[in-house]
Design a protein around this motif. Structure first.
Motif, PDB file in Angstrom:
ATOM      1  N   GLU A 121       0.737  -1.259  -0.114  1.00  0.00           N
ATOM      2  CA  GLU A 121      -0.194  -0.117  -0.181  1.00  0.00           C
ATOM      3  C   GLU A 121       0.598   1.001   0.033  1.00  0.00           C
ATOM      4  OE1 GLU A 121      -3.124  -0.302   0.173  1.00  0.00           O
ATOM      5  OE2 GLU A 121      -3.089  -3.032  -0.534  1.00  0.00           O
ATOM      6  N   ASP A 122       2.459   0.814   0.157  1.00  0.00           N
ATOM      7  CA  ASP A 122       3.518   2.284   0.792  1.00  0.00           C
ATOM      8  C   ASP A 122       4.606   2.101   0.284  1.00  0.00           C
ATOM      9  OD1 ASP A 122       3.931   5.023   1.028  1.00  0.00           O
ATOM     10  OD2 ASP A 122       4.580   4.027   3.138  1.00  0.00           O
ATOM     11  N   PRO A 123       4.458   2.164  -0.985  1.00  0.00           N
ATOM     12  CA  PRO A 123       5.637   1.461  -1.792  1.00  0.00           C
ATOM     13  C   PRO A 123       6.776   2.738  -1.556  1.00  0.00           C
ATOM     14  CG  PRO A 123       4.280   2.138  -3.723  1.00  0.00           C
ATOM     15  CD  PRO A 123       3.586   1.848  -2.896  1.00  0.00           C
ATOM     16  N   GLU A 124       6.753   3.973  -1.411  1.00  0.00           N
ATOM     17  CA  GLU A 124       7.219   4.717  -1.089  1.00  0.00           C
ATOM     18  C   GLU A 124       8.369   4.890   0.061  1.00  0.00           C
ATOM     19  OE1 GLU A 124       5.263   8.583  -2.165  1.00  0.00           O
ATOM     20  OE2 GLU A 124       5.061   8.019  -3.911  1.00  0.00           O
ATOM     21  N   ALA A 125       7.523   3.912   1.166  1.00  0.00           N
ATOM     22  CA  ALA A 125       8.559   3.926   2.695  1.00  0.00           C
ATOM     23  C   ALA A 125       9.428   3.273   2.610  1.00  0.00           C
ATOM     24  CB  ALA A 125       6.936   3.266   3.033  1.00  0.00           C
ATOM     25  N   TRP A 126       9.461   2.447   1.526  1.00  0.00           N
ATOM     26  CA  TRP A 126      11.400   1.796   1.308  1.00  0.00           C
ATOM     27  C   TRP A 126      12.061   2.978   0.875  1.00  0.00           C
ATOM     28  CZ3 TRP A 126      11.662  -3.071   2.523  1.00  0.00           C
ATOM     29  CH2 TRP A 126      10.483  -3.466   3.067  1.00  0.00           C
ATOM     30  N   GLY A 127      11.804   4.223   0.696  1.00  0.00           N
ATOM     31  CA  GLY A 127      12.956   5.022   0.649  1.00  0.00           C
ATOM     32  C   GLY A 127      13.973   5.185  -0.836  1.00  0.00           C
ATOM     33  N   THR A 128      14.786   4.996  -0.853  1.00  0.00           N
ATOM     34  CA  THR A 128      15.427   5.817  -2.144  1.00  0.00           C
ATOM     35  C   THR A 128      17.009   4.652  -2.335  1.00  0.00           C
ATOM     36  OG1 THR A 128      16.330   7.346  -2.288  1.00  0.00           O
ATOM     37  CG2 THR A 128      14.501   7.594  -2.930  1.00  0.00           C
ATOM     38  N   GLU A 129      17.628   4.217  -1.001  1.00  0.00           N
ATOM     39  CA  GLU A 129      18.902   3.931  -0.491  1.00  0.00           C
ATOM     40  C   GLU A 129      19.310   2.755  -1.282  1.00  0.00           C
ATOM     41  OE1 GLU A 129      21.573   6.146   0.930  1.00  0.00           O
ATOM     42  OE2 GLU A 129      20.566   8.083   0.755  1.00  0.00           O
ATOM     43  N   LEU A 130      19.460   1.643  -0.923  1.00  0.00           N
ATOM     44  CA  LEU A 130      20.293   0.149  -0.682  1.00  0.00           C
ATOM     45  C   LEU A 130      19.862   0.027   0.442  1.00  0.00           C
ATOM     46  CD1 LEU A 130      20.962  -2.578  -1.825  1.00  0.00           C
ATOM     47  CD2 LEU A 130      23.466  -1.979  -1.091  1.00  0.00           C
ATOM     48  N   GLY A 190       2.152  -4.771 -11.633  1.00  0.00           N
ATOM     49  CA  GLY A 190       2.581  -5.803 -10.182  1.00  0.00           C
ATOM     50  C   GLY A 190       1.935  -4.980  -9.500  1.00  0.00           C
ATOM     51  N   SER A 191       2.093  -5.316  -8.316  1.00  0.00           N
ATOM     52  CA  SER A 191       0.809  -4.952  -7.317  1.00  0.00           C
ATOM     53  C   SER A 191       1.954  -3.940  -6.131  1.00  0.00           C
ATOM     54  CB  SER A 191       1.114  -5.994  -6.376  1.00  0.00           C
ATOM     55  OG  SER A 191       2.180  -6.318  -5.409  1.00  0.00           O
ATOM     56  N   ALA A 192       3.401  -3.522  -6.679  1.00  0.00           N
ATOM     57  CA  ALA A 192       3.282  -2.551  -5.712  1.00  0.00           C
ATOM     58  C   ALA A 192       4.466  -1.124  -5.791  1.00  0.00           C
ATOM     59  CB  ALA A 192       4.922  -2.994  -5.141  1.00  0.00           C
ATOM     60  N   PHE A 193       4.595  -0.838  -7.454  1.00  0.00           N
ATOM     61  CA  PHE A 193       5.207  -0.424  -7.753  1.00  0.00           C
ATOM     62  C   PHE A 193       4.231   0.317  -9.324  1.00  0.00           C
ATOM     63  CE2 PHE A 193       8.881  -2.193  -6.325  1.00  0.00           C
ATOM     64  CZ  PHE A 193       9.575  -1.358  -5.294  1.00  0.00           C
ATOM     65  N   THR A 194       3.036   0.654  -8.872  1.00  0.00           N
ATOM     66  CA  THR A 194       2.308   0.772 -10.268  1.00  0.00           C
ATOM     67  C   THR A 194       1.184   2.641  -9.728  1.00  0.00           C
ATOM     68  OG1 THR A 194       0.251   0.410  -7.646  1.00  0.00           O
ATOM     69  CG2 THR A 194       1.268  -1.019  -9.160  1.00  0.00           C
ATOM     70  N   LYS A 195       2.295   3.247  -8.774  1.00  0.00           N
ATOM     71  CA  LYS A 195       1.757   4.733  -8.786  1.00  0.00           C
ATOM     72  C   LYS A 195       2.185   5.336 -10.586  1.00  0.00           C
ATOM     73  CE  LYS A 195       0.989   8.780  -6.125  1.00  0.00           C
ATOM     74  NZ  LYS A 195       1.534   8.400  -4.630  1.00  0.00           N
ATOM     75  N   GLN A 196       1.701   5.141 -11.833  1.00  0.00           N
ATOM     76  CA  GLN A 196       2.507   5.360 -12.734  1.00  0.00           C
ATOM     77  C   GLN A 196       1.290   6.119 -13.943  1.00  0.00           C
ATOM     78  OE1 GLN A 196       5.915   5.694 -13.316  1.00  0.00           O
ATOM     79  NE2 GLN A 196       6.738   4.293 -11.602  1.00  0.00           N
ATOM     80  N   PRO A 197       0.625   7.130 -13.374  1.00  0.00           N
ATOM     81  CA  PRO A 197      -0.716   7.413 -14.589  1.00  0.00           C
ATOM     82  C   PRO A 197      -0.412   7.917 -15.476  1.00  0.00           C
ATOM     83  CG  PRO A 197      -0.086   9.182 -12.476  1.00  0.00           C
ATOM     84  CD  PRO A 197       0.416   7.884 -12.176  1.00  0.00           C
ATOM     85  N   ASP A 198       1.398   8.830 -15.823  1.00  0.00           N
ATOM     86  CA  ASP A 198       1.352   8.364 -17.108  1.00  0.00           C
ATOM     87  C   ASP A 198       1.486   7.162 -18.353  1.00  0.00           C
ATOM     88  OD1 ASP A 198       2.037  11.161 -16.694  1.00  0.00           O
ATOM     89  OD2 ASP A 198       3.750  11.253 -15.645  1.00  0.00           O
ATOM     90  N   PHE A 199       2.618   6.559 -17.253  1.00  0.00           N
ATOM     91  CA  PHE A 199       2.385   5.049 -18.090  1.00  0.00           C
ATOM     92  C   PHE A 199       1.383   4.515 -18.551  1.00  0.00           C
ATOM     93  CE2 PHE A 199       2.661   0.713 -17.876  1.00  0.00           C
ATOM     94  CZ  PHE A 199       3.877   0.735 -19.176  1.00  0.00           C
ATOM     95  N   TYR A 200       0.937   4.390 -17.612  1.00  0.00           N
ATOM     96  CA  TYR A 200      -1.039   4.045 -18.124  1.00  0.00           C
ATOM     97  C   TYR A 200      -1.417   5.530 -18.859  1.00  0.00           C
ATOM     98  CZ  TYR A 200      -0.586   1.924 -13.471  1.00  0.00           C
ATOM     99  OH  TYR A 200       0.439   1.060 -12.572  1.00  0.00           O
ATOM    100  N   ARG A 201      -1.338   6.268 -19.137  1.00  0.00           N
ATOM    101  CA  ARG A 201      -2.114   7.182 -20.172  1.00  0.00           C
ATOM    102  C   ARG A 201      -1.325   6.981 -21.603  1.00  0.00           C
ATOM    103  NH1 ARG A 201      -3.358  10.939 -16.070  1.00  0.00           N
ATOM    104  NH2 ARG A 201      -0.578  11.644 -15.763  1.00  0.00           N
ATOM    105  N   ALA A 202      -0.119   6.444 -21.223  1.00  0.00           N
ATOM    106  CA  ALA A 202       0.516   6.319 -22.882  1.00  0.00           C
ATOM    107  C   ALA A 202       0.284   4.713 -23.597  1.00  0.00           C
ATOM    108  CB  ALA A 202       2.106   6.116 -22.570  1.00  0.00           C
ATOM    109  N   CYS A 203      -0.238   4.500 -22.398  1.00  0.00           N
ATOM    110  CA  CYS A 203      -0.636   2.451 -23.065  1.00  0.00           C
ATOM    111  C   CYS A 203      -1.978   2.360 -23.587  1.00  0.00           C
ATOM    112  CB  CYS A 203      -0.861   1.838 -22.145  1.00  0.00           C
ATOM    113  SG  CYS A 203       0.503   0.654 -20.704  1.00  0.00           S
TER     114      CYS A 203
END
Length: 406
Positions: A67-76, A238-251
């Motif tokens: 539900e909150d994929p951005e909570a994983w942060g950006t660094e290793l 998939g189920s986690a990294f789905t917050k991509q409205p621009d990509f869906y509009r491109a499709c």
């Protein structure tokens, strides 16, 4: 059974579809073979587990969820620290939950760090269920050391490793954290061998590939194409990294109104259909779809290249355009492309024209179809769910083993 006493097998995982789904059919099979299976999982997946016949043993997790994929942060370090933090607070919960009802065998997802610790404490064997690619001989030198060098040199990284080593030592586990995570005693690998890089260098005395363990998944519902649909395209990140409205509009722009094509567009929970604008009649939009059911009828699949989606595409012989989003998906996309059944299209290049061209080129290439059919047949021969259950049963104490069903 060779004994009147049923074996007690305990499965451990985290609350993530990509880690629970690969194990579900294996657990269902073990229950069907009359083992008693407990499945340690956060409450959000308890119903999914209960549907297999296993008993959910719920615990409270601090890990970020789908539900909150951005909570994983950006660094290793942001990606790996939460697993240790969670393990430290989960271990006493699970130790208490199983007190007096310890299992005969532990099976666990690779992210479930408390599981092998508990197996060590209980003196029972542990088998790792590996839902993605595995380390090969030379992996540490070729991949892990360069990847982790900066982290291990940083103050935060050193603190992480010191804490991890201390936690393992407290629990009597004399193993370096890296080997604890990546070098199990025994592993059943729930992906097809064709997806494994350097497969010829994998230690098969430890890692056994069984391929896809998908089952029928009838409980998820069935999807049928509408009348008149000549070809079907599934688009899903998939189920986690789905917050991509621009990509869906491109499709939508790429495939809307494309003659003969019907498009199933899964957009997840973070984007609404209204954000995509007016939809052509040949596109249906959902937050979730029964993916395997759609793929059994699909002619092409635009995917993020996750291990689950990638192997479902291979198992159904569906050509893929892989648009990876994170973590292992980039390597998976390259591997799928190298097999001759997919195109790797980076997100930055996923324009409407590029998406349309990639799909049409794949579907129009007879060599892609031939290779996809060849891989599908090869995967079926790896044994899947029944083979995985056989391997797990082989680790049970002798008096509890069931006769092989293979």
């Amino acid at each position: 059974m060779t004994s009147t006493e049923r074996a007690h097998i305990a499965m451990f995982s985290i609350a993530a579809h990509g880690h629970v789904n690969p194990s579900i059919e294996v657990v269902r099979e073990l229950v069907a073979r009359e083992h008693r299976v407990s499945y340690a999982i956060p409450a959000s997946f308890a119903d999914t587990v209960a549907a297999t016949g296993a008993e959910p043993v719920t615990y409270t997790s601090t890990l970020p969820t789908d539900e909150d994929p951005e909570a994983w942060g950006t660094e290793l370090i942001d990606n790996i620290e939460p697993f240790l933090d969670d393990a430290v607070q989960v271990l006493p919960q699970l130790a208490a939950a199983f007190a007096g009802d310890e299992p005969d065998l532990v099976i666990h997802d690779i992210t479930a760090y408390p599981a092998p610790v508990l197996a060590h404490r209980w003196g029972v064997p542990a088998v790792s269920l590996w839902p993605n690619l595995v380390p090969w001989e030379g992996y540490e030198e070729e991949v892990a050391e360069p990847m982790f060098a900066d982290l291990k040199a940083s103050e935060r990284g050193r603190a992480y490793y010191a804490r991890f080593e201390a936690w393992l030592a407290e629990n009597g586990v004399d193993t370096h954290p890296d080997r604890f995570v990546s070098r199990p005693r025994k592993a059943v690998v729930l992906i097809p061998k064709v997806l494994q890089p350097n497969a010829d260098r994998v230690d098969e005395s430890v890692f056994t590939f069984v391929g896809a363990c998908q089952g029928e998944r009838g409980e998820q519902g069935e999807w049928e194409p509408p009348a008149g649909a000549e070809k079907v395209l599934l688009v899903s990140l998939g189920s986690a990294f789905t917050k991509q409205p621009d990509f869906y509009r491109a499709c939508v722009e790429a495939f809307g109104g494309l003659p003969g094509w019907h498009v199933v567009l899964q957009i997840g929970k973070h984007v609404g259909a209204a954000e995509l604008g007016e939809l052509p009649g040949n596109i249906e939009v959902h937050s979730w779809v029964p993916q395997l059911s759609v793929l059994r009828r699909a002619d092409a699949f635009v995917t993020h290249g996750g291990a689950g989606g990638g192997q479902e595409g291979l198992a159904t012989g569906t050509p893929m355009v892989a648009v990876p989003q994170a973590v292992d998906q980039f390597g998976n996309a390259d591997m799928l492309a190298s097999l001759g059944v997919a195109r790797h299209l980076p997100m930055a290049d996923a324009t409407p024209g590029a998406l349309r061209a990639a799909v049409l080129e794949l579907v129009g290439d007879p060599e892609v179809a031939r290779r996809a059919a060849e891989i599908r047949l090869g995967m079926a021969a790896e044994g899947g769910t029944a083979r995985a259950a056989d391997l797990i049963e082989a680790e049970l104490p002798a008096g509890l083993r069931a006769p092989s069903s293979s």
